[in-house]
Design an enzyme around this catalytic site. Structure first.
Site, PDB file in Angstrom:
ATOM      1  N   ALA A  90     -45.047 -16.163  63.366  1.00  0.00           N
ATOM      2  CA  ALA A  90     -44.401 -17.030  62.370  1.00  0.00           C
ATOM      3  C   ALA A  90     -45.383 -17.365  61.247  1.00  0.00           C
ATOM      4  O   ALA A  90     -45.030 -17.336  60.063  1.00  0.00           O
ATOM      5  CB  ALA A  90     -43.893 -18.309  63.023  1.00  0.00           C
ATOM      6  N   ASP A  91     -46.618 -17.677  61.616  1.00  0.00           N
ATOM      7  CA  ASP A  91     -47.643 -17.961  60.614  1.00  0.00           C
ATOM      8  C   ASP A  91     -47.942 -16.723  59.774  1.00  0.00           C
ATOM      9  O   ASP A  91     -48.088 -16.812  58.547  1.00  0.00           O
ATOM     10  CB  ASP A  91     -48.927 -18.436  61.285  1.00  0.00           C
ATOM     11  CG  ASP A  91     -48.842 -19.881  61.743  1.00  0.00           C
ATOM     12  OD1 ASP A  91     -48.355 -20.714  60.959  1.00  0.00           O
ATOM     13  OD2 ASP A  91     -49.257 -20.179  62.868  1.00  0.00           O
TER      14      ASP A  91
END
Length: 413
Positions: A168-169
């Site tokens: 996600a990052d």
């Protein structure tokens, strides 16, 4: 060329840990002049470990190459005033504080736009800058859970899993960089200051386009199918005599070739496996049959045999296997960086294609906290006397505390 395509673009990076640093590192890799604005104690990413290399965090170093570091205490009026002066000459601001933090320091978009009407202002957060969840904290694992991604991972009836890579990052950071490139183009065409609101939640949902398309079409939540592709079979990992191999043979011609190569031509005429739809519905039975046959030979033997039949396949590789492989050696990704404390470190560099690799661009290791404070401030037009006062009052921090007498700012940078 690609690696200097953003030459002359000035980026002030207030971000920490991962999504923001991934974004600003991408810009730095493309040639932008990226300055990390860090607190006196350094940003949080410097404290993430184990492992450690001479006390330095590999996690931090992995996403902060090619940047400069200026240590400025934003909790002080003088520090915030200094940053506002620097922003007058910046092209891009990147931050990933919780919504409202930049506003509390008078560094929000509305305030900054008044002093720089052409600034690209990129905010990265868990759930965006508006809406009922704007203040909700969220790290990578939380985003993987709430975005639905975690519900699709692993095998049926097993505990939820997360992608161990902070996906996600990473995808949020890359999408932020893409948005900044588009916004810079807009500024260049006279559109003025641009505000970007990058949500890790949105980015991770966007990452799952194909799975959500299937959900919208069927109304069914995705089945947990382990290594398999939910829309094709066979397209998964099967065990061999000494490891695992991923086999992709759902196209009719490759399915026929696989059945022949396995010495199991009768699979083709089995009504359970006649079409891709049939094989997806009967995936478990097919997997058991394939596993029993593949376990009779080694991974390398199967790789040779399947390659001769143009059947798509790959070994399931460990990280050690990856860095020792021919594919990795030829990829242009491998690089070695010289860090002043960690020493010589191995890393995966920036490589998007042959035109990029054709250039001799030496990457810089991640900076020490405050390593470039003095040189950066001088470059942004801060007078020597003011720099000395800021040092004496502790508003800024430099490493080393004072530059060597013969060292020029250009040499530092």
């Amino acid at each position: 060329m690609l690696r200097d395509s953003l030459s002359g673009v000035r980026v002030l990076d207030f971000s920490h840990v991962l999504a923001g640093p991934v974004c600003s590192m991408t810009l730095a890799d493309l040639g932008a002049d990226v300055v990390k604005i860090e607190p006196p104690a350094g940003e949080l990413g410097r404290k993430i470990g184990p492992p450690w290399i001479n006390g330095e965090s590999p996690v931090f170093m992995s996403v902060n190459r090619n940047k400069l570091s200026a240590s400025i205490d934003l909790k002080t009026d003088a520090g915030r005033c200094l940053v506002r002066k620097m922003l007058c000459d910046a092209d891009v601001l990147v931050e990933n504080f919780r919504p409202g933090v930049m506003q509390s320091m008078g560094l929000d978009f509305a305030s900054v736009r008044e002093i720089n009407p052409n600034l690209v202002y990129c905010s990265i957060s868990a759930f965006g800058q508006s809406g009922s969840n704007r203040q909700r904290p969220g790290v990578d694992g939380v985003i993987q859970a709430v975005s639905g991604l975690m519900s699709t991972l692993g095998a049926a009836n097993e505990d939820p899993l997360k992608v161990p890579v902070p996906i996600a990052d990473m995808v949020g950071g890359y999408l932020a960089a893409i948005a900044i490139l588009a916004a810079l183009h807009g500024v260049r065409n006279g559109k003025g200051a641009q505000q970007l609101d990058i949500s890790l939640y949105n980015a991770t949902v966007m990452l799952q386009q194909i799975s959500f398309a299937s959900f919208f079409a069927s109304g069914r939540n995705p089945d947990k199918v382990g290594s398999a592709a939910p829309y094709a079979a066979p397209n998964e990992a099967v065990p061999t005599e000494d490891g695992w191999i991923v086999v992709v043979a759902y196209h009719p011609e490759r399915w026929t070739a696989l059945c022949e190569e396995l010495g199991m031509p009768w699979l083709e005429s089995d009504p359970r496996f006649a079409t891709n739809d049939d094989r997806v519905r009967n995936r478990k039975a097919l997997h058991q049959l394939l596993a029993s046959r593949f376990s009779e030979c080694s991974t390398s033997q199967w790789m040779e045999r399947l390659a001769l039949r143009d059947i798509i396949c790959a070994p399931v590789s460990s990280y050690r296997d990856v860095v020792e492989s021919a594919e990795y050696a030829e990829s242009g990704l491998a690089c070695t960086l010289d860090h002043p404390v960690a020493g010589q470190i191995r890393a995966n560099g920036f490589a998007l294609g042959p035109s990029d690799r054709a250039q001799d661009n030496a990457d810089r290791a991640a900076p020490l906290n405050g390593e470039h404070t003095l040189a950066v401030l001088a470059r942004y037009g801060i007078e020597h006397d003011q720099i000395a006062e800021l040092l004496d009052t502790g508003v800024i921090r430099a490493y080393p505390a004072r530059p060597a007498p013969t060292q020029t700012h250009d040499e530092v940078l």
